[in-house]
Design an enzyme around this catalytic site. Structure first.
Site, short mmCIF file in Angstrom:
data_model
loop_
_atom_site.label_atom_id
_atom_site.label_comp_id
_atom_site.label_asym_id
_atom_site.label_seq_id
_atom_site.Cartn_x
_atom_site.Cartn_y
_atom_site.Cartn_z
N SER A 1 -11.58 45.47 -39.54
CA SER A 1 -10.77 45.67 -40.72
C SER A 1 -9.86 46.91 -40.65
CB SER A 1 -11.67 45.81 -41.95
OG SER A 1 -12.45 46.98 -41.87
N LYS B 1 -7.80 55.76 -43.33
CA LYS B 1 -8.00 54.38 -43.80
C LYS B 1 -8.05 54.34 -45.33
CE LYS B 1 -10.99 50.30 -43.08
NZ LYS B 1 -12.23 49.76 -42.48
N SER C 1 -15.63 47.03 -37.30
CA SER C 1 -14.29 47.31 -37.85
C SER C 1 -13.59 48.53 -37.28
CB SER C 1 -14.37 47.45 -39.37
OG SER C 1 -14.43 46.18 -39.96
#
Lengths: 499, 498
Positions: free
Chosen positions: A156, A81, A180
């Site tokens: 997210s 990420k 998330s």
């Protein structure tokens, strides 16, 4: 060979690499080719670096050739990420304000991935500063759900979930502040875990809300998730909030999905009205499945969960309003309007106006307001009290059950654009996941079928006490095995991007 | 308005906020060096530059220093407290918030006693301590171009983050009332005492000129006999003990002038001007800045155990007040002599010189006379002179054993201050030993007698007092190195009058 490699679990691939049957370079090339093939559609990656990835793979191969004892995931590729700092790749947190920033240091999670011999393929897309549930808040455009490209992959950490679901990586990292990891895992048909707060290091994680942010794993199955969880978790002296305790035995638990005699609580408040019928149907079927496997199921009430969303939207914005103050154009990142005539304050202001997207600005303003003199007690203060009440609800529940379960999300993946103009509708995507962040305990989402009305994945959320993360893997493994035997194949094989 | 008139009409209320930079090896929340004077931006890391993702970790030694100062100030030490974020934007503050403590300080409710001279003799004041809390320093901004070095008119500004994150203790007094005309002296005595306390504890080098001790002075006036405090001003940039005194006096006079003119005092930050001794207005605090304090979620609470606090209490050294009492009695000093030592900031230096073997009177004499004069000449504090107490003690010993005269000793001190090494090295290199050897001295005596026949004749005639002129000639010929007593003996001997 390519398809075969892509189908292997991370555990299998790691074993094959260690046994010398496959090289890390071959595995990495296969995944890089896959990225080249499908990422134009899925748009999971913000940055993928073929040469950097192959260099890491070659290094692992020579370590193995030299007879070095490496961990179970050595040589296995991973998608990282873009919220974790990396010295060899830019890090943007999905924001224009950090475009082109090359960090001079690695996040602890990044270092541990490297030590474990994982090969970082690239950095994945995310909602700007991890604020969102769809990746639509990324400054670099939304990622797409491999099950249906017109739908969001969740957020997210939506780039990570899209990458793993589209077989662009066997594993991915994420961070979970209000859901998330679990929400994107659920809507993409993956396993995603939020470790106990402090169980994984925040050092080098670009902060959204410090008291909530928790790095965790994405994988296509429970065991792979556990292996990754174990690889990067554990105490970090650079993070004061890191827990100085051994990593719970998650791998062991993932290998033995036995729920005989386990006390399972169904949270009354995370059920019923407002939930998609197909989601509830799969959820209740799974609860029955667990009962059939010998679990003792009871209904549990956690009355304070009803106020969790409101408390979260005071605490998280308050912390972010302060955390994001450092983006001021002075030392790194975007700088707007510095023409030699403007003051530092004007340049700061212009940079922040241009560098932050609308959701980030909304939350900075909410948080600034909530912390203001005269409002602090009513907003931030009451939200902290709610947080205490939620912890008490969990404590009370875990006094008589071992785990709590709920749907991971109220609905399956929604369409891109559907909620973009309605922040409240977007916030509701995290309704079921937020209580765990506020209380700091552990949770995991595991696929539990496809909703009959849209054919999209549904996730089961398993919640366990602080530092009892292994229980979530134990239940996850049981559900995974039971579902596979019931369906006859892995859920993900039905996705449009299955291999 | 004349000061005497001010104190006849108004009673000052003071408040002092003092920042002490701790002398820990590393910064408050990272492992960067704290050494003063490094090349700009060389003592920085992801944490103190506030790079995205970096996190603070508390420096345990800084907490220990804070507790020790709190104990020395007779404070209560909290069993549990937290850091808070003070949010405001400024380019020299990397995170745009300062990690500080807000409503949960580490130490609270103490006091420090100070003594000032009044017309009726020494008067003691007890200064209440509101709190001692931990925080981090900011970077330093310099403004380039323009005449004043201030931001207005500058071409551009540059920031040095070496200081960002250096541990600070903020010590806040309770309101100081009742000092009246002595208010400036009380403020100065308090800062001096606090400085000496921090130095005795070894937690800071407390050099005001380097900014490791900084003071903000709050002053307000109320009419004599009144009971409602006036509006206060907060004066920053008060960088020496003398400035503390001057800043308080100036603010009292300025505010009295404002009040006498029928105007109201504005609540504001003011800056002390070293050259003029006055204060000028900074930003107005009328619209209070909202710092949006909240507990820092990156840090865990600080919870010193009662056992640890007691262990630290046991390590406290002799504190300055006790040391003064002991020294006055041991050296049998009058109040005035003690006061001179204190005012010269010489007490620790003299004590160390005595510890190194010098008699107290000699040690005092050197530090208060010769060395104080050198310090004034070179504009450094006494403790900043490049000579140690041990070296002074050695010089004293050389005089006592007759190797040096006082005049020669001053030359040795010159040499040491000049970086020529230890006193013995200087004696050797400069050839400064007293000549008492008769063969060497005899030649000089013979020459002096031959060169001064008139004086010699007088001595022969019984006018022994005339020997002074010949001794002077010997001293001149030997560059002051002759043992004057022995020279006199030899002269009288040779002239047959001994």
């Amino acid at each position: 060979m390519g398809t075969e490699l892509l189908r292997m679990t991370a555990a299998e691939l790691g074993a094959a690499i260690r046994a010398g049957e496959v090289t890390s370079v071959a595995a990495t090339e296969t995944y890089l080719d896959r990225i080249g093939e499908v990422d134009g559609d899925v748009r999971a990656f913000l940055h993928a670096d073929r040469e950097a990835a192959l260099e890491q793979a070659r290094a692992v191969d020579s370590r193995i050739a030299a007879g070095e004892e490496l961990g179970p995931l050595a040589g296995v590729p991973i998608a990282h990420k873009d919220v974790f700092t990396t010295t060899d790749m830019p890090t943007t947190a999905g924001s224009r304000i950090l475009e082109g920033w090359n960090p001079p240091y690695d996040a602890t999670v990044t270092s541990r991935l490297r030590e474990a011999g994982l090969v970082i393929l690239g950095k994945t897309n995310m909602d700007e500063f991890a604020m969102g549930s769809s990746t639509e808040n990324s400054a670099y455009g939304a990622s797409h759900n491999p099950w249906d490209l017109s739908r969001v992959p969740g957020g997210s950490s939506g780039g990570s979930s899209a990458a793993v679901a589209a077989y662009e990586a066997p594993l991915a990292t994420g961070t979970d502040t209000g859901g998330s990891i679990r929400q994107p895992a659920a809507v993409c048909g993956l396993v995603g875990a939020k470790p106990t707060y402090g169980g994984s290091s925040r050092y080098g994680v670009i902060a959204f809300a410090s008291s909530l942010d928790t790095p965790g794993p994405f994988a296509r199955n429970v065991l792979d998730a556990a292996l990754l969880h174990e690889a990067f978790s554990g105490h970090d002296p650079r993070d004061s909030t890191s827990v100085d305790a051994p990593v719970p035995p998650v791998v062991e638990a993932a290998r033995h999905g036995d729920v005989e005699g386990l006390r399972v609580g169904v949270v009354k408040e995370l059920d019923g009205e407002g939930y998609q019928p197909g989601v509830l149907r799969r959820f209740h079927e799974t609860v029955e499945l667990l009962e059939g496997l010998g679990a003792k199921v009871v209904e549990v009430s956690c009355p304070s969960f009803d106020t969790a969303l409101a408390a979260y939207y005071l605490i998280a914005p308050s912390e972010c309003s302060s955390n994001l103050a450092r983006f001021d154009a002075m030392r790194y990142g975007l700088r707007v309007g510095d023409d030699g005539t403007r003051s530092a304050e004007e340049v700061m202001s212009m940079t922040r106006a241009e560098g932050f997207g609308p959701e980030v600005k909304r939350r900075i303003m909410l948080g600034t307001y909530a912390l203001s003199s005269g409002y602090y007690d009513a907003y931030y203060g009451s939200a902290q009290q709610v947080r205490t009440l939620i912890k008490r609800d969990f404590d009370a529940a875990f006094g008589h059950v071992d785990v709590l379960v709920s749907p991971t999300t109220p609905t399956t993946a929604f369409s891109i654009g559907e909620r973009a103009a309605d922040p409240m509708a977007m916030y509701l995507a995290d309704l079921c996941t937020i209580p765990t962040n506020l209380a700091g305990n552990s949770a995991l989402s595991v696929p539990c079928g496809l909703a009959p009305e849209d054919g999209l994945p549904v996730g089961l959320q398993v919640m366990a006490p602080v530092l009892a993360d292994d229980r979530t893997y134990r239940v996850g493994a049981a559900v995974e095995a039971a579902l596979a035997s019931k369906r006859g194949s892995a859920l993900l094989s039905e996705s449009a991007y299955a291999v | 308005m004349a000061y005497d008139d001010v104190v006849r009409a108004y009673e000052p209320v003071l408040g002092l906020e003092t920042h002490v930079e701790l002398g820990t090896a590393s910064k408050m929340f990272c492992s960067c060096s704290t050494v003063f004077g490094g090349e700009p931006n060389t003592q920085v890391c992801p944490v103190c530059l506030a790079l995205p993702g970096a996190l603070p970790v508390v420096n345990g030694t800084a907490v220990e220093s804070a507790i020790r100062l709190g104990l020395a100030l007779n404070c209560s030490v909290a069993s549990w407290c937290r850091f808070a974020r003070k949010n405001y934007f400024y380019p020299d503050m990397p995170k745009n918030y300062q990690i500080s403590q807000y409503d949960e300080p580490l130490c609270t409710d103490g006091h420090l006693d100070v003594t000032v001279e009044s017309a009726d003799g020494p008067r003691e004041f007890r200064i209440g301590i509101e709190r001692v809390h931990m925080e981090e320093d900011t970077g330093k901004t310099a403004h380039v171009g323009g005449a004043t070095g201030r931001i207005h008119g500058a071409d551009y500004s540059i920031v040095d983050y070496n200081r960002a994150g250096i541990p600070l203790l903020e010590i806040v007094t309770k309101p100081i009332e009742g000092a009246g005309e002595l208010a400036p002296e009380v403020a100065r005595a308090y800062v001096r005492e606090l400085r000496d306390l921090a130095r005795a504890l070894g937690i800071s080098d407390v050099r005001m000129e380097e900014g490791s001790l900084r003071c903000d002075v709050n002053v307000s006036l109320m009419p004599v006999g009144g009971d409602e405090w006036g509006t206060r001003s907060e004066t920053k940039n008060v960088n020496s003990l003398r400035s503390v005194d001057r800043a308080v006096r100036h603010e009292m006079e300025r505010q009295a002038g404002v009040l006498e003119a029928g105007q109201r005092v504005v609540q504001e930050t003011r800056h002390f001007q070293e050259d003029s001794g006055s204060t000028v207005s900074g930003r107005s605090k009328e619209e209070a800045q909202d710092y949006r304090y909240f507990p820092d979620p990156d840090l865990v609470p600080v919870a010193p155990s009662a056992e640890w606090v007691e262990e630290l209490r046991a390590t406290l050294p002799e504190l300055p007040a006790a040391k003064r009492v002991r020294i006055q009695s041991e050296w049998q000093l009058s109040d005035e002599e003690l006061r001179d030592l204190v005012n010269a900031d010489a007490i620790d230096l003299v004590a160390a010189t005595v510890d190194a073997g010098a008699p107290p009177a000699e040690a005092r004499k050197w530090w208060l006379n010769e060395l104080s004069r050198r310090a004034t000449e070179t504009e450094v504090p006494l403790s900043g002179l490049p000579i140690t107490s041990a070296q002074v003690a050695r010089v004293v010993a050389l005089v006592e054993e007759g190797t040096l005269t006082n005049k020669l000793a001053r030359q040795v001190v010159d040499g040491v201050l000049n970086g020529e090494g230890e006193p013995d090295d200087v004696v050797e290199a400069r050839g400064l030993k007293v000549l008492s050897d008769d063969s060497a001295l005899g030649a000089a005596v013979d020459t002096a007698i031959a060169d001064n026949p008139d004086a010699a004749e007088k001595i022969r005639g019984g006018k022994v007092a005339a020997a002074g002129a010949l001794v002077g000639a010997v001293m001149k010929a030997t560059g002051g190195q002759a043992d004057a007593g022995r020279a006199r003996e030899l002269i009288l001997e040779r002239l047959g009058v001994s």
